[in-house]
Write a protein that holds these residues in place. Structure first.
Motif, PDB file in Angstrom:
ATOM      1  N   THR A  43       0.815  -1.202   0.000  1.00 49.12           N
ATOM      2  CA  THR A  43       0.000   0.000   0.000  1.00 49.12           C
ATOM      3  C   THR A  43       0.861   1.271   0.000  1.00 49.12           C
ATOM      4  O   THR A  43       1.937   1.280   0.604  1.00 49.12           O
ATOM      5  CB  THR A  43      -0.938   0.023   1.222  1.00 49.12           C
ATOM      6  OG1 THR A  43      -1.740   1.216   1.172  1.00 49.12           O
ATOM      7  CG2 THR A  43      -0.161   0.018   2.521  1.00 49.12           C
ATOM      8  N   PRO A  44       0.396   2.346  -0.631  1.00 51.74           N
ATOM      9  CA  PRO A  44       1.187   3.581  -0.665  1.00 51.74           C
ATOM     10  C   PRO A  44       0.966   4.498   0.533  1.00 51.74           C
ATOM     11  O   PRO A  44       1.613   5.546   0.632  1.00 51.74           O
ATOM     12  CB  PRO A  44       0.693   4.257  -1.952  1.00 51.74           C
ATOM     13  CG  PRO A  44      -0.724   3.823  -2.072  1.00 51.74           C
ATOM     14  CD  PRO A  44      -0.747   2.402  -1.560  1.00 51.74           C
ATOM     15  N   VAL A  45       0.081   4.157   1.461  1.00 50.03           N
ATOM     16  CA  VAL A  45      -0.247   5.091   2.545  1.00 50.03           C
ATOM     17  C   VAL A  45       0.884   5.179   3.567  1.00 50.03           C
ATOM     18  O   VAL A  45       1.604   4.202   3.807  1.00 50.03           O
ATOM     19  CB  VAL A  45      -1.564   4.700   3.249  1.00 50.03           C
ATOM     20  CG1 VAL A  45      -2.714   4.677   2.251  1.00 50.03           C
ATOM     21  CG2 VAL A  45      -1.446   3.370   3.958  1.00 50.03           C
ATOM     22  N   GLY A  46       1.008   6.330   4.181  1.00 42.31           N
ATOM     23  CA  GLY A  46       2.104   6.581   5.115  1.00 42.31           C
ATOM     24  C   GLY A  46       2.001   5.847   6.433  1.00 42.31           C
ATOM     25  O   GLY A  46       3.003   5.685   7.131  1.00 42.31           O
ATOM     26  N   CYS A  47       0.803   5.420   6.811  1.00 38.17           N
ATOM     27  CA  CYS A  47       0.642   4.745   8.109  1.00 38.17           C
ATOM     28  C   CYS A  47       0.977   3.256   8.046  1.00 38.17           C
ATOM     29  O   CYS A  47       0.919   2.554   9.057  1.00 38.17           O
ATOM     30  CB  CYS A  47      -0.763   4.947   8.650  1.00 38.17           C
ATOM     31  SG  CYS A  47      -2.081   4.519   7.507  1.00 38.17           S
ATOM     32  N   HIS A  48       1.327   2.760   6.867  1.00 36.39           N
ATOM     33  CA  HIS A  48       1.767   1.361   6.738  1.00 36.39           C
ATOM     34  C   HIS A  48       3.182   1.207   7.292  1.00 36.39           C
ATOM     35  O   HIS A  48       4.028   2.064   7.044  1.00 36.39           O
ATOM     36  CB  HIS A  48       1.765   0.945   5.269  1.00 36.39           C
ATOM     37  CG  HIS A  48       2.597  -0.274   4.997  1.00 36.39           C
ATOM     38  ND1 HIS A  48       2.102  -1.548   5.136  1.00 36.39           N
ATOM     39  CD2 HIS A  48       3.897  -0.414   4.619  1.00 36.39           C
ATOM     40  CE1 HIS A  48       3.053  -2.418   4.837  1.00 36.39           C
ATOM     41  NE2 HIS A  48       4.154  -1.761   4.521  1.00 36.39           N
ATOM     42  N   PRO A  49       3.473   0.140   8.049  1.00 34.70           N
ATOM     43  CA  PRO A  49       2.551  -0.871   8.556  1.00 34.70           C
ATOM     44  C   PRO A  49       2.114  -0.508   9.965  1.00 34.70           C
ATOM     45  O   PRO A  49       2.959  -0.340  10.851  1.00 34.70           O
ATOM     46  CB  PRO A  49       3.408  -2.126   8.559  1.00 34.70           C
ATOM     47  CG  PRO A  49       4.794  -1.614   8.877  1.00 34.70           C
ATOM     48  CD  PRO A  49       4.885  -0.222   8.295  1.00 34.70           C
ATOM     49  N   CYS A  50       0.836  -0.389  10.196  1.00 35.71           N
ATOM     50  CA  CYS A  50       0.360   0.038  11.521  1.00 35.71           C
ATOM     51  C   CYS A  50       0.376  -1.108  12.518  1.00 35.71           C
ATOM     52  O   CYS A  50       0.511  -0.885  13.721  1.00 35.71           O
ATOM     53  CB  CYS A  50      -1.037   0.631  11.413  1.00 35.71           C
ATOM     54  SG  CYS A  50      -2.310  -0.581  10.969  1.00 35.71           S
ATOM     55  N   GLY A  51       0.194  -2.342  12.041  1.00 30.71           N
ATOM     56  CA  GLY A  51       0.160  -3.486  12.947  1.00 30.71           C
ATOM     57  C   GLY A  51      -1.072  -3.526  13.822  1.00 30.71           C
ATOM     58  O   GLY A  51      -1.107  -4.261  14.812  1.00 30.71           O
ATOM     59  N   LYS A  52      -2.101  -2.752  13.463  1.00 30.73           N
ATOM     60  CA  LYS A  52      -3.328  -2.704  14.268  1.00 30.73           C
ATOM     61  C   LYS A  52      -4.391  -3.621  13.675  1.00 30.73           C
ATOM     62  O   LYS A  52      -4.503  -3.758  12.467  1.00 30.73           O
ATOM     63  CB  LYS A  52      -3.852  -1.266  14.329  1.00 30.73           C
ATOM     64  CG  LYS A  52      -2.895  -0.307  15.039  1.00 30.73           C
ATOM     65  CD  LYS A  52      -3.418   1.120  15.036  1.00 30.73           C
ATOM     66  CE  LYS A  52      -2.442   2.053  15.750  1.00 30.73           C
ATOM     67  NZ  LYS A  52      -2.888   3.467  15.708  1.00 30.73           N
TER      68      LYS A  52
END
Length: 374
Positions: free
Chosen positions: A307-316
């Motif tokens: 994924t291109p989103v900045g919160c990757h990897p959230c692990g949630k």
């Protein structure tokens, strides 16, 4: 120089994928200790995955949510383990139950991952580095840093099917798909909601390949039934005679046998993904919450969409973002991207379905959508 251990216990009580990622450790220990007795302790409901592994001599199965899920029963189980008189225990699951089993196993030497409460009983505790390296490589580091092995023998993920499982899988396959039909497997479930690609996206992918005259097989466990039903409701080709649902209807051995007959597997980061790797079926997977270094499909033929989103990897396990931002990691991996790479793998490997050799490298191809968009 490593010690000459003769009776070795390996512990992993985690889920499907985690247990599959222990199989390279079993091969490596067998290669280093060819005459030792090697035993694996795992969750009973996952016995199909490992009970017939050629590198072990025995499998001790714990009924985590059944008869062994009681303090007194657990104590009896510990006594059962101690009767084996292991001289080495390697714990590859860092939770209380696995740590306790290792700590009280009676083994002469105990190493691996541990919760602090039980680490006092370990000869050496090491961190699980799955956030920065593949889980398999972290397991190998446990063996190397504790001086247990002279060499690594990495054969990738391995699964020997239980007796009769492949024959049953072939029979089920033949009952649903005509001879010669090329079938694409889909797995839309995952243990975390944040690992699940959108069901509407899966519906578009299934429609695309049905129109191209491929068969579509939905897999997954009983907990995925509602997800699959919701996905199929969104499909335009839901009435196709080449669309079949096996979700919640197969044993793990039968699932593996069915996957082996498919030409491609499009899946979330999930346990079935790792079973597919062991069956050497080419894979396209999408990673949102999961750390890519730790759990990518362990085969160079596979493709991981990041994924291109900045919160990757959230692990949630659940996405905390509100409104339209919720689950944006999965929303930003559109169907046309998955279709593109699925088509590439089909063009390269579909004629070899079921007969692909062992990979020469275990680092999959990672498509970083953030870099591509940039």
């Amino acid at each position: 120089m490593k010690a000459a251990y003769k009776n070795i216990l390996v512990i992993n009580l985690m889920h499907i994928g985690d247990l599959m990622l222990v199989t390279p450790v079993l091969r490596t220990l067998r290669s280093n200790y060819p005459k030792a007795r090697l035993t694996l302790l795992a969750d009973r409901k996952l016995g199909d995955l490992v009970a017939y592994n050629p590198h072990i001599d025995d499998c001790i199965l714990l009924d985590k949510k059944g008869e062994d899920n009681h303090p007194l029963s657990f104590l009896h189980f510990v006594q059962k383990v101690r009767k084996h008189h292991f001289d080495l225990a390697v714990n590859l699951h860092r939770n209380e139950r696995a740590s306790a089993l290792a700590a009280f196993s009676g083994a002469s030497k105990i190493v691996g991952y541990s919760k602090p409460l039980f680490s006092f009983f370990f000869d050496r505790v090491l961190p699980n580095k799955k956030a920065v390296m593949h889980q398999i490589h972290s397991h190998f580091e446990v063996l190397e840093k504790t001086g247990l092995i002279d060499h690594i023998d990495d054969g990738g993920l391995e699964m020997e099917l239980p007796p009769g499982a492949m024959e049953r899988a072939k029979r089920i396959f033949a009952e649903h798909f005509p001879a010669g039909k090329k079938v694409i497997a889909l797995n839309i479930g995952a243990s975390w909601r944040t690992k699940r690609w959108l069901d509407g996206y899966f519906a578009e992918v299934a429609d695309h390949f049905l129109r191209r005259d491929y068969g579509i097989a939905f897999f997954g466990g009983p907990m995925d039934t509602a997800l699959v039903e919701a996905c199929i409701e969104k499909m335009e080709e839901k009435a196709s005679p080449h669309l079949h649902v096996f979700t919640g209807k197969l044993s793990l051995g039968e699932l593996a046998g069915m996957l082996k007959q498919c030409v491609l597997f499009i899946t979330t980061d999930s346990g079935p993904m790792h079973v597919g790797v062991a069956m050497r079926v080419p894979i396209v997977t999408m990673f949102g919450a999961s750390p890519v270094p730790g759990f990518y499909p362990y085969d160079e033929r596979d493709v991981l969409i990041k994924t291109p989103v900045g919160c990757h990897p959230c692990g949630k396990h659940d996405c905390p973002l509100p409104g339209e931002e919720n689950m944006k990691c999965m929303k930003t991996m559109p169907p046309e991207v998955i279709i593109k790479y699925a088509e590439e793998l089909l063009a390269k490997y579909e004629t070899e379905a079921g007969h692909l050799p062992r990979a020469e490298s275990y680092v999959c191809r990672v498509i970083d959508l953030q870099k591509e968009e940039g």
